[in-house]
Scaffold this active site. Structure first.
Site, mmCIF file in Angstrom:
data_model
loop_
_atom_site.group_PDB
_atom_site.id
_atom_site.type_symbol
_atom_site.label_atom_id
_atom_site.label_comp_id
_atom_site.label_asym_id
_atom_site.label_seq_id
_atom_site.Cartn_x
_atom_site.Cartn_y
_atom_site.Cartn_z
ATOM 1 N N SER A 31 13.834 -8.822 -54.170
ATOM 2 C CA SER A 31 14.688 -8.919 -52.992
ATOM 3 C C SER A 31 14.318 -10.007 -52.003
ATOM 4 O O SER A 31 15.096 -10.302 -51.099
ATOM 5 C CB SER A 31 14.716 -7.572 -52.261
ATOM 6 O OG SER A 31 15.434 -6.616 -53.004
ATOM 7 N N SER B 161 17.857 -8.383 -52.088
ATOM 8 C CA SER B 161 18.605 -7.778 -50.992
ATOM 9 C C SER B 161 18.362 -8.436 -49.627
ATOM 10 O O SER B 161 19.135 -8.214 -48.681
ATOM 11 C CB SER B 161 18.253 -6.288 -50.870
ATOM 12 O OG SER B 161 16.882 -6.093 -50.566
ATOM 13 N N LYS C 159 14.144 -8.108 -41.499
ATOM 14 C CA LYS C 159 15.152 -7.406 -42.283
ATOM 15 C C LYS C 159 15.432 -6.041 -41.641
ATOM 16 O O LYS C 159 14.512 -5.370 -41.171
ATOM 17 C CB LYS C 159 14.623 -7.229 -43.708
ATOM 18 C CG LYS C 159 15.608 -6.669 -44.731
ATOM 19 C CD LYS C 159 14.928 -6.633 -46.096
ATOM 20 C CE LYS C 159 15.841 -6.184 -47.209
ATOM 21 N NZ LYS C 159 15.146 -6.225 -48.531
#
Length: 431
Positions: free
Chosen positions: A168, A144, A68
Site C-alpha cells: 500500500s 491503498s 494517511k
C-alpha cells in the site's frame, strides 16, 4: 525538504503556506480528506520561534508532513477512507507516531485519502474521490496510500506517512513517481493506526528522495539495527516476478539492472525457493490480509449501504477464510527464515508492479476487470509482505511516455537502515 536546519532557506511559515496552497487545486483536494490549517500554522509559527530562540528540535523541525487517514490526529475524524466511519467522533489526542513527529517539530498539514479501509492496491475511492495520478489523471494512483503518494508528487508535503500491508506504500509510489519505503513490522514502535491486518501492517513513508526517508527513519526508529554487510550485492529472482511483467516494465527493469551493474553492484539471477513456496501457499489458501480484513470489517456486510461495491466483493469472498489462513500463519515463521537464508546477505531486485497503472474508467466499467487488476497489482508486494520484507521502491521512467514504474529493493525484516543506505546508492546509479 531539508536534512538539516541550516540547509533550508524558507521559514517554516513559508513552507506551511506553500503546503496549504497546494491543497487547493483539484489534485490537492482529491488528495486530502482533512486539511488542518489552524494546527499547521500554529506548528509552523512555533518552529520559527524555536529557530530564533532556543534552537530547532531536530533536522525536520518545521517540515510539513501529512498522514494517511488511518492515524489519529487530534480534533479530526479518522475515516479510514470510508463513508461508513465519517460520523465517528473526532480523535481526542494524536496517535503515538503523530505525537512523536510533533515533538520533533514536524508540521502536520492534514490527513490523506486512501482506498476504503486500506483494502485495495488501486487507490480508487468512490466516496471521497480518487486522488489524481499526476502523471496521467486517467489512470489509478495506486493504493491503498493513494493520497500520500499524490501529496508528495504534487508538492503538498515532502514527507507522507502511510501504511503498507500488501503493497500500500510501494505500489502508489511506483505509479506516481516517488520513493516509497515499507518499514519492518513495528520498527517505529507498536502500530497504533487503524489496522487492516495486524499480522502484516507496517508503517510506510513516501518522499521525493531516499535521503529524506533516511532522516525520518533515523529519528523515529526505536532501536538500532544489527550490523550488516558494508558492501551490497543483489539477486534478481527467476520466475514470474520478472517473467510475467509487461514488455514496458521488463524493459525499464532490465535497463536499471544494467546501470547498477555498470556502477559496480554485483547482481546475480537465481531461484529463491522461499518466494516460490510463499506464492504457492497464497495461491492455494488465499491471503492473511483477506482473513484479517473480514475479521475487522465483515460485520459491515449486513448493512444495506455504506461501503463501496468493490470492498463488499472482497469482504464477501473472505467470509470463510479464517481456516485457510491458519495454514499461512503456521508456515510464515519458517518461510521468513528461509527467505533470509536464500538471500544470504543480498538484497532482492524486482519490478514493484508487473504492469503500468490501469485506466480508472475501464475498471469501474467491469467488476471482473477491477478485481483482476487489483490482484495483479499487489501480487509481488503481497508475497514479500508475507515474507516480512522491508522494501524501497525507486521511480523508473517508462520506456515511452510519462508513466512511472518502480524498481523494488527488498531485504529481510530488520535490515531497514542498510536497505535505505543501499537504495540511496542505487538511486544515483539508476537516476
Amino acid at each position: 525538504m531539508t536534512t538539516g536546519p541550516s540547509v533550508c532557506r524558507l521559514s517554516a511559515r513559508e513552507r506551511c503556506e506553500d503546503a496549504l496552497a497546494s491543497t487547493k487545486p483539484a489534485a490537492g483536494r482529491s488528495t486530502m480528506i482533512t486539511v488542518t490549517e489552524e494546527r499547521a500554522r500554529r506548528d509552523a509559527a512555533a518552529s520559527d520561534e524555536r529557530r530564533r530562540t532556543v534552537g530547532l528540535r531536530s533536522p525536520l523541525d518545521g517540515v510539513p508532513i501529512v498522514w494517511k487517514d488511518l492515524f489519529d490526529v487530534e480534533g479530526t475524524v479518522t475515516t479510514c477512507g470510508s463513508s461508513s466511519l465519517s460520523d465517528r467522533p473526532p480523535a481526542v489526542t494524536d496517535g503515538t507516531l503523530v505525537r512523536r513527529a510533533h515533538e520533533l517539530g514536524l508540521v502536520t498539514v492534514g490527513k490523506t485519502n486512501l482506498s476504503e479501509f486500506a483494502f485495495s492496491g488501486l487507490g480508487i475511492n468512490q466516496h471521497f474521490g480518487t486522488p489524481v495520478n499526476p502523471l496521467d489523471p486517467a489512470r489509478v494512483p495506486g493504493g491503498s496510500s493513494s493520497g500520500a503518494a499524490v501529496a508528495v508528487a504534487v508538492g503538498i508535503a515532502p514527507l507522507a506517512v502511510g501504511t503498507d500491508t500488501s503493497g500500500s506504500v510501494r505500489v502508489p509510489a511506483a505509479f506516481c513517481g516517488c520513493v516509497g519505503f515499507r518499514a519492518s513490522h513495528n520498527r517505529y514502535g507498536r502500530n497504533d493506526f487503524r489496522a487492516l491486518s495486524p499480522t502484516l501492517d507496517s508503517v510506510g513513508v513516501l518522499a521525493r528522495t531516499v535521503e529524506d526517508i533516511r532522516v525520518f527513519d533515523r529519528l523515529m526508529a526505536r532501536d538500532g539495527d544489527p550490523a550488516r554487510p558494508a558492501t551490497v550485492r543483489a539477486v534478481v529472482p527467476v520466475g514470474e516476478w520478472v517473467d510475467d511483467c509487461t514488455p514496458g516494465v521488463r524493459t525499464s527493469f532490465a535497463a536499471a539492472v544494467e546501470r547498477l551493474r555498470a556502477d559496480g553492484v554485483p547482481i546475480e539471477t537465481a531461484e529463491l525457493p522461499s518466494l516460490a513456496h510463499a506464492q504457492s501457499l497464497i495461491d492455494t489458501h488465499g491471503t492473511i490480509v483477506g482473513a484479517d480484513a473480514y475479521a475487522a470489517y465483515g460485520h459491515l456486510l449486513s448493512a444495506p449501504a455504506g461501503i463501496e461495491p468493490a470492498t463488499r466483493r472482497r469482504l464477501s469472498r473472505n467470509a470463510g477464510s479464517q481456516a485457510a489462513a491458519a495454514s499461512l500463519r503456521a508456515a510464515m515463521p519458517a518461510l521468513r527464515r528461509q527467505f533470509s537464508a536464500d538471500l544470504a546477505g543480498a538484497v532482492l531486485l524486482c519490478p514493484t508492479v508487473r504492469h503500468e497503472p490501469p485506466r480508472i474508467d475501464d475498471l469501474l466499467a467491469s467488476d471482473d476487470l477491477y478485481d483482476a487488476w487489483n490482484a495483479s497489482t499487489l501480487r509481488t508486494t503481497m508475497m514479500l509482505s508475507y515474507l516480512g520484507a522491508c522494501g524501497v521502491t525507486l521511480p523508473l521512467r517508462g520506456p515511452s511516455g510519462p508513466l512511472s514504474q518502480g524498481l523494488l529493493v527488498s531485504a529481510p525484516a530488520g535490515w531497514d537502515s542498510a536497505l535505505l543506505a543501499w537504495a540511496s546508492r542505487f538511486t544515483e546509479a539508476v537516476g
